[in-house]
Design a protein around this motif. Sequence first.
Motif, PDB file in Angstrom:
ATOM      1  N   UNK A 127      -3.397   1.211  -0.351  1.00 33.80           N
ATOM      2  CA  UNK A 127      -3.727   0.170  -1.327  1.00 33.80           C
ATOM      3  C   UNK A 127      -4.403   0.743  -2.563  1.00 33.80           C
ATOM      4  N   UNK A 128      -5.335   1.692  -2.350  1.00 32.78           N
ATOM      5  CA  UNK A 128      -6.012   2.317  -3.485  1.00 32.78           C
ATOM      6  C   UNK A 128      -5.014   3.117  -4.320  1.00 32.78           C
ATOM      7  N   UNK A 129      -4.111   3.833  -3.669  1.00 32.46           N
ATOM      8  CA  UNK A 129      -3.074   4.593  -4.369  1.00 32.46           C
ATOM      9  C   UNK A 129      -2.252   3.666  -5.271  1.00 32.46           C
ATOM     10  N   UNK A 130      -1.840   2.527  -4.737  1.00 31.51           N
ATOM     11  CA  UNK A 130      -1.037   1.580  -5.508  1.00 31.51           C
ATOM     12  C   UNK A 130      -1.820   1.027  -6.700  1.00 31.51           C
ATOM     13  N   UNK A 131      -3.105   0.751  -6.495  1.00 30.75           N
ATOM     14  CA  UNK A 131      -3.931   0.243  -7.589  1.00 30.75           C
ATOM     15  C   UNK A 131      -4.104   1.292  -8.680  1.00 30.75           C
ATOM     16  N   UNK A 132      -4.297   2.545  -8.271  1.00 34.05           N
ATOM     17  CA  UNK A 132      -4.495   3.623  -9.246  1.00 34.05           C
ATOM     18  C   UNK A 132      -3.248   3.823 -10.104  1.00 34.05           C
ATOM     19  N   UNK A 133      -2.070   3.621  -9.529  1.00 31.20           N
ATOM     20  CA  UNK A 133      -0.831   3.786 -10.292  1.00 31.20           C
ATOM     21  C   UNK A 133      -0.709   2.751 -11.411  1.00 31.20           C
ATOM     22  N   UNK A 168       0.669  16.789  15.667  1.00 33.43           N
ATOM     23  CA  UNK A 168       1.847  17.642  15.546  1.00 33.43           C
ATOM     24  C   UNK A 168       2.660  17.592  16.840  1.00 33.43           C
ATOM     25  N   UNK A 169       3.970  17.337  16.684  1.00 35.35           N
ATOM     26  CA  UNK A 169       4.916  17.198  17.799  1.00 35.35           C
ATOM     27  C   UNK A 169       4.653  15.967  18.656  1.00 35.35           C
ATOM     28  N   UNK A 170       3.864  15.052  18.100  1.00 35.12           N
ATOM     29  CA  UNK A 170       3.602  13.780  18.796  1.00 35.12           C
ATOM     30  C   UNK A 170       4.037  12.621  17.901  1.00 35.12           C
ATOM     31  N   UNK A 171       4.121  11.450  18.490  1.00 32.32           N
ATOM     32  CA  UNK A 171       4.509  10.275  17.710  1.00 32.32           C
ATOM     33  C   UNK A 171       3.333   9.820  16.840  1.00 32.32           C
ATOM     34  N   UNK A 172       3.631   9.463  15.604  1.00 35.12           N
ATOM     35  CA  UNK A 172       2.591   9.013  14.676  1.00 35.12           C
ATOM     36  C   UNK A 172       3.116   7.863  13.826  1.00 35.12           C
ATOM     37  N   UNK A 173       2.192   7.156  13.239  1.00 33.10           N
ATOM     38  CA  UNK A 173       2.482   6.011  12.378  1.00 33.10           C
ATOM     39  C   UNK A 173       1.904   6.335  11.005  1.00 33.10           C
ATOM     40  N   UNK A 174       2.758   6.447  10.003  1.00 29.50           N
ATOM     41  CA  UNK A 174       2.300   6.809   8.663  1.00 29.50           C
ATOM     42  C   UNK A 174       2.641   5.686   7.684  1.00 29.50           C
ATOM     43  N   UNK A 175       1.618   5.167   6.995  1.00 32.21           N
ATOM     44  CA  UNK A 175       1.866   4.183   5.941  1.00 32.21           C
ATOM     45  C   UNK A 175       2.501   4.910   4.763  1.00 32.21           C
ATOM     46  N   UNK A 176       3.504   4.314   4.152  1.00 32.72           N
ATOM     47  CA  UNK A 176       4.201   4.997   3.067  1.00 32.72           C
ATOM     48  C   UNK A 176       4.358   4.109   1.831  1.00 32.72           C
ATOM     49  N   UNK A 177       4.458   4.780   0.706  1.00 32.53           N
ATOM     50  CA  UNK A 177       4.772   4.114  -0.563  1.00 32.53           C
ATOM     51  C   UNK A 177       6.011   4.807  -1.134  1.00 32.53           C
ATOM     52  N   UNK A 178       7.063   4.050  -1.345  1.00 35.84           N
ATOM     53  CA  UNK A 178       8.329   4.593  -1.845  1.00 35.84           C
ATOM     54  C   UNK A 178       8.311   4.539  -3.374  1.00 35.84           C
ATOM     55  N   UNK A 179       8.084   5.684  -3.974  1.00 36.22           N
ATOM     56  CA  UNK A 179       7.980   5.787  -5.434  1.00 36.22           C
ATOM     57  C   UNK A 179       9.370   6.062  -6.005  1.00 36.22           C
ATOM     58  N   UNK A 192      -9.703  -1.712 -15.635  1.00 34.84           N
ATOM     59  CA  UNK A 192      -8.551  -2.272 -14.926  1.00 34.84           C
ATOM     60  C   UNK A 192      -8.851  -2.681 -13.485  1.00 34.84           C
ATOM     61  N   UNK A 193      -9.778  -1.974 -12.819  1.00 42.77           N
ATOM     62  CA  UNK A 193      -9.929  -2.166 -11.376  1.00 42.77           C
ATOM     63  C   UNK A 193     -11.234  -2.801 -10.911  1.00 42.77           C
ATOM     64  N   UNK A 194     -12.250  -2.840 -11.762  1.00 38.96           N
ATOM     65  CA  UNK A 194     -13.516  -3.422 -11.317  1.00 38.96           C
ATOM     66  C   UNK A 194     -13.312  -4.874 -10.875  1.00 38.96           C
ATOM     67  N   UNK A 195     -13.814  -5.180  -9.696  1.00 41.28           N
ATOM     68  CA  UNK A 195     -13.702  -6.525  -9.159  1.00 41.28           C
ATOM     69  C   UNK A 195     -12.401  -6.788  -8.422  1.00 41.28           C
ATOM     70  N   UNK A 196     -11.477  -5.808  -8.460  1.00 45.83           N
ATOM     71  CA  UNK A 196     -10.167  -6.009  -7.840  1.00 45.83           C
ATOM     72  C   UNK A 196      -9.961  -5.160  -6.592  1.00 45.83           C
ATOM     73  N   UNK A 197     -10.943  -4.316  -6.274  1.00 42.15           N
ATOM     74  CA  UNK A 197     -10.755  -3.378  -5.168  1.00 42.15           C
ATOM     75  C   UNK A 197     -11.420  -3.809  -3.867  1.00 42.15           C
ATOM     76  N   UNK A 198     -12.564  -4.464  -3.953  1.00 44.12           N
ATOM     77  CA  UNK A 198     -13.313  -4.784  -2.728  1.00 44.12           C
ATOM     78  C   UNK A 198     -12.530  -5.725  -1.822  1.00 44.12           C
ATOM     79  N   UNK A 199     -11.716  -6.608  -2.400  1.00 40.62           N
ATOM     80  CA  UNK A 199     -10.961  -7.559  -1.577  1.00 40.62           C
ATOM     81  C   UNK A 199      -9.838  -6.898  -0.810  1.00 40.62           C
TER      82      UNK A 199
END
Length: 200
Positions: free
Chosen positions: A69-75, A40-51, A126-133
């Motif tokens: 990455x998991x969020x994108x796969x779940x969508x 809080x009140x410091x510089x941070x780096x946040x990964x984002x997904x623009x929905x 849908x996701x088995x075998x596609x997440x570990x990589x």
Amino acid sequence: MIAYIKGIVASIHEDSVIMDVQGVGYEIICANPFVFQTLLNKEAFVYTYHYVREDTQVLYGFKNQDEKSLFQKLLQVSGIGPKGALAILSSVNVGDFVAAVEREDDKFLTSFPGIGKKTARQVILDLKGKLTTMLSLEVQPTTLEVIEATGKGLTDAQEALKALGYSDREIRAIMPKLRNEDTENTDELIRKALGLLVKS
């Protein structure tokens, strides 16, 4: 697409953080906004997904690339939208979720709000075998340790130890010795595990 935002964490709310980037405030919806509390009140780096949809534009934020990455796969799974994906991320370690998908653990998947048996099966299909990589090297060891525990007795013992309050790190430390035990009896494995944990 907005891949990440680097700026000052101006404020933290129940479901979002506000990032100040050169005087412009970006509202970013997060599964766990308070993970940024120390920044809080410091510089941070946040990964984002623009929905983007016809009637809405939302920025979703994540502390690391694995969560994003998991969020994108779940969508991509029928029946799971952004809110459902965030609900999953808010209550599970990425590696543990991937491991559950790989071992087709319906019971684990249906423990999340809004995930019934039908959706759980769809997630596995849908996701088995596609997440570990997609996982980073930081997350992969955790995931692989759990996936290797394919015996039902061993898997049940792991879940019981978690329920007793032991951390993933503590459980992983004793897994090699448990795998060498010549039994699949859950109770025996738990007793052995507790003995090892007391000594460690």
